[in-house]
Scaffold this motif. Structure first.
Motif, PDB file in Angstrom:
ATOM      1  N   ASP A  38      28.524 -17.015  71.324  1.00 19.09           N
ATOM      2  CA  ASP A  38      29.145 -18.337  71.175  1.00 19.09           C
ATOM      3  C   ASP A  38      28.103 -19.394  70.816  1.00 19.09           C
ATOM      4  N   LEU A  39      26.930 -19.292  71.427  1.00 18.85           N
ATOM      5  CA  LEU A  39      25.852 -20.223  71.128  1.00 18.85           C
ATOM      6  C   LEU A  39      25.435 -20.102  69.665  1.00 18.85           C
ATOM      7  N   LEU A  40      25.340 -18.856  69.166  1.00 19.38           N
ATOM      8  CA  LEU A  40      24.974 -18.659  67.761  1.00 19.38           C
ATOM      9  C   LEU A  40      26.078 -19.140  66.829  1.00 19.38           C
ATOM     10  N   ALA A  41      27.340 -18.929  67.208  1.00 14.25           N
ATOM     11  CA  ALA A  41      28.453 -19.416  66.383  1.00 14.25           C
ATOM     12  C   ALA A  41      28.393 -20.942  66.269  1.00 14.25           C
ATOM     13  N   ASP A  42      28.079 -21.609  67.364  1.00 14.58           N
ATOM     14  CA  ASP A  42      27.929 -23.064  67.336  1.00 14.58           C
ATOM     15  C   ASP A  42      26.767 -23.458  66.426  1.00 14.58           C
ATOM     16  N   ALA A  43      25.679 -22.702  66.485  1.00 13.95           N
ATOM     17  CA  ALA A  43      24.522 -22.985  65.624  1.00 13.95           C
ATOM     18  C   ALA A  43      24.901 -22.838  64.155  1.00 13.95           C
ATOM     19  N   VAL A  44      25.666 -21.809  63.824  1.00 10.11           N
ATOM     20  CA  VAL A  44      26.112 -21.626  62.440  1.00 10.11           C
ATOM     21  C   VAL A  44      26.929 -22.846  62.004  1.00 10.11           C
ATOM     22  N   ARG A  46      26.828 -25.851  62.981  1.00  3.62           N
ATOM     23  CA  ARG A  46      26.049 -27.093  62.926  1.00  3.62           C
ATOM     24  C   ARG A  46      24.850 -27.024  61.983  1.00  3.62           C
ATOM     25  N   THR A  47      24.570 -25.846  61.429  1.00  2.00           N
ATOM     26  CA  THR A  47      23.318 -25.657  60.703  1.00  2.00           C
ATOM     27  C   THR A  47      23.232 -26.420  59.380  1.00  2.00           C
ATOM     28  N   THR A  48      24.347 -26.815  58.800  1.00  2.00           N
ATOM     29  CA  THR A  48      24.254 -27.594  57.560  1.00  2.00           C
ATOM     30  C   THR A  48      23.817 -29.030  57.832  1.00  2.00           C
ATOM     31  N   GLN A  49      23.998 -29.495  59.062  1.00  2.00           N
ATOM     32  CA  GLN A  49      23.679 -30.884  59.400  1.00  2.00           C
ATOM     33  C   GLN A  49      22.458 -31.034  60.311  1.00  2.00           C
ATOM     34  N   GLU A  50      22.119 -29.962  61.047  1.00  2.00           N
ATOM     35  CA  GLU A  50      21.047 -30.060  62.045  1.00  2.00           C
ATOM     36  C   GLU A  50      20.087 -28.873  61.931  1.00  2.00           C
ATOM     37  N   ASP A  51      18.871 -29.092  62.387  1.00  2.31           N
ATOM     38  CA  ASP A  51      17.903 -28.001  62.510  1.00  2.31           C
ATOM     39  C   ASP A  51      18.254 -27.235  63.778  1.00  2.31           C
ATOM     40  N   MET A  52      18.727 -26.016  63.620  1.00  5.26           N
ATOM     41  CA  MET A  52      19.187 -25.234  64.774  1.00  5.26           C
ATOM     42  C   MET A  52      18.134 -24.245  65.262  1.00  5.26           C
ATOM     43  N   ARG A  53      16.899 -24.445  64.882  1.00  2.19           N
ATOM     44  CA  ARG A  53      15.809 -23.608  65.406  1.00  2.19           C
ATOM     45  C   ARG A  53      15.397 -24.136  66.770  1.00  2.19           C
ATOM     46  N   LEU A  81      17.668 -19.414  59.257  1.00  2.00           N
ATOM     47  CA  LEU A  81      17.498 -20.758  59.812  1.00  2.00           C
ATOM     48  C   LEU A  81      16.409 -21.543  59.089  1.00  2.00           C
ATOM     49  N   ASP A  82      15.488 -20.837  58.427  1.00  2.00           N
ATOM     50  CA  ASP A  82      14.382 -21.486  57.730  1.00  2.00           C
ATOM     51  C   ASP A  82      14.728 -21.895  56.302  1.00  2.00           C
ATOM     52  N   GLU A  84      15.972 -23.814  53.092  1.00  2.00           N
ATOM     53  CA  GLU A  84      16.034 -25.245  52.768  1.00  2.00           C
ATOM     54  C   GLU A  84      17.451 -25.695  52.410  1.00  2.00           C
ATOM     55  N   ASN A  85      18.155 -24.910  51.619  1.00  2.00           N
ATOM     56  CA  ASN A  85      19.486 -25.289  51.149  1.00  2.00           C
ATOM     57  C   ASN A  85      20.501 -25.133  52.282  1.00  2.00           C
ATOM     58  N   PRO A  86      21.167 -26.216  52.669  1.00  5.05           N
ATOM     59  CA  PRO A  86      22.110 -26.145  53.803  1.00  5.05           C
ATOM     60  C   PRO A  86      23.263 -25.163  53.588  1.00  5.05           C
ATOM     61  N   ASP A  87      23.778 -25.101  52.367  1.00  7.03           N
ATOM     62  CA  ASP A  87      24.887 -24.178  52.107  1.00  7.03           C
ATOM     63  C   ASP A  87      24.430 -22.724  52.178  1.00  7.03           C
ATOM     64  N   ALA A  88      23.269 -22.445  51.625  1.00  9.16           N
ATOM     65  CA  ALA A  88      22.715 -21.085  51.703  1.00  9.16           C
ATOM     66  C   ALA A  88      22.383 -20.738  53.153  1.00  9.16           C
ATOM     67  N   ARG A  89      21.865 -21.717  53.890  1.00  8.47           N
ATOM     68  CA  ARG A  89      21.547 -21.498  55.302  1.00  8.47           C
ATOM     69  C   ARG A  89      22.811 -21.142  56.084  1.00  8.47           C
ATOM     70  N   TRP A  90      23.907 -21.880  55.853  1.00  6.13           N
ATOM     71  CA  TRP A  90      25.162 -21.584  56.541  1.00  6.13           C
ATOM     72  C   TRP A  90      25.662 -20.191  56.159  1.00  6.13           C
ATOM     73  N   GLN A  91      25.675 -19.908  54.865  1.00 10.15           N
ATOM     74  CA  GLN A  91      26.200 -18.630  54.395  1.00 10.15           C
ATOM     75  C   GLN A  91      25.408 -17.464  54.991  1.00 10.15           C
ATOM     76  N   ASN A  92      24.103 -17.566  55.011  1.00 11.09           N
ATOM     77  CA  ASN A  92      23.270 -16.470  55.504  1.00 11.09           C
ATOM     78  C   ASN A  92      23.289 -16.345  57.022  1.00 11.09           C
ATOM     79  N   THR A  93      23.323 -17.468  57.735  1.00 10.30           N
ATOM     80  CA  THR A  93      23.416 -17.357  59.195  1.00 10.30           C
ATOM     81  C   THR A  93      24.781 -16.802  59.596  1.00 10.30           C
ATOM     82  N   ASN A  94      25.815 -17.182  58.868  1.00 14.20           N
ATOM     83  CA  ASN A  94      27.156 -16.667  59.150  1.00 14.20           C
ATOM     84  C   ASN A  94      27.215 -15.156  58.920  1.00 14.20           C
TER      85      ASN A  94
END
Length: 107
Positions: A38-44, A46-53, A81-82, A84-94
């Motif tokens: 659940d914590l990771l799902a929340d991070a996913v 929020r990851t386009t708007q916040e640094d979730m590291r 999580l590293d 740069e592109n927020p959309d790519a970050r969301w897609q890959n963390t998801n």
């Protein structure tokens, strides 16, 4: 809240109950895994708007890696999580989260 503090809280709650032994240990593990997922799902989310590291996210990843014994989906989440592109970050963390969930039967 870290995974360790969550587990300690559950162990304290169960210590005075009739539910002990393997059942309690299994239930605590299941609840801790759900908490971490659940914590990771929340991070996913929020990851386009916040640094979730954050320490909590890193702690949850470490816990799930120890529980599965498989590093690849967890490492993929960390690397994502590293990005740069927020959309790519969301897609890959998801995608990585889905891989982690599969390690636990698709929760």
């Amino acid at each position: 809240m870290t995974i360790d503090s969550f587990i300690r809280r559950l162990e304290k709650e169960y210590s005075g109950s009739a539910f002990t032994g393997h059942w309690a240990s299994s239930s605590i593990r299941d609840m801790a895994v759900k908490f971490a997922l659940d914590l990771l799902a929340d991070a996913v989310n929020r990851t386009t708007q916040e640094d979730m590291r954050t320490p909590d996210v890193i702690d949850a990843l470490g816990y799930l890696e120890r529980e599965t014994g498989k590093a690849w989906p967890v490492d993929q989440f960390r690397r994502s999580l590293d990005m740069e592109n927020p959309d790519a970050r969301w897609q890959n963390t998801n995608a990585a989260l889905n891989g982690i969930r599969r390690q636990f039967g698709g929760r």
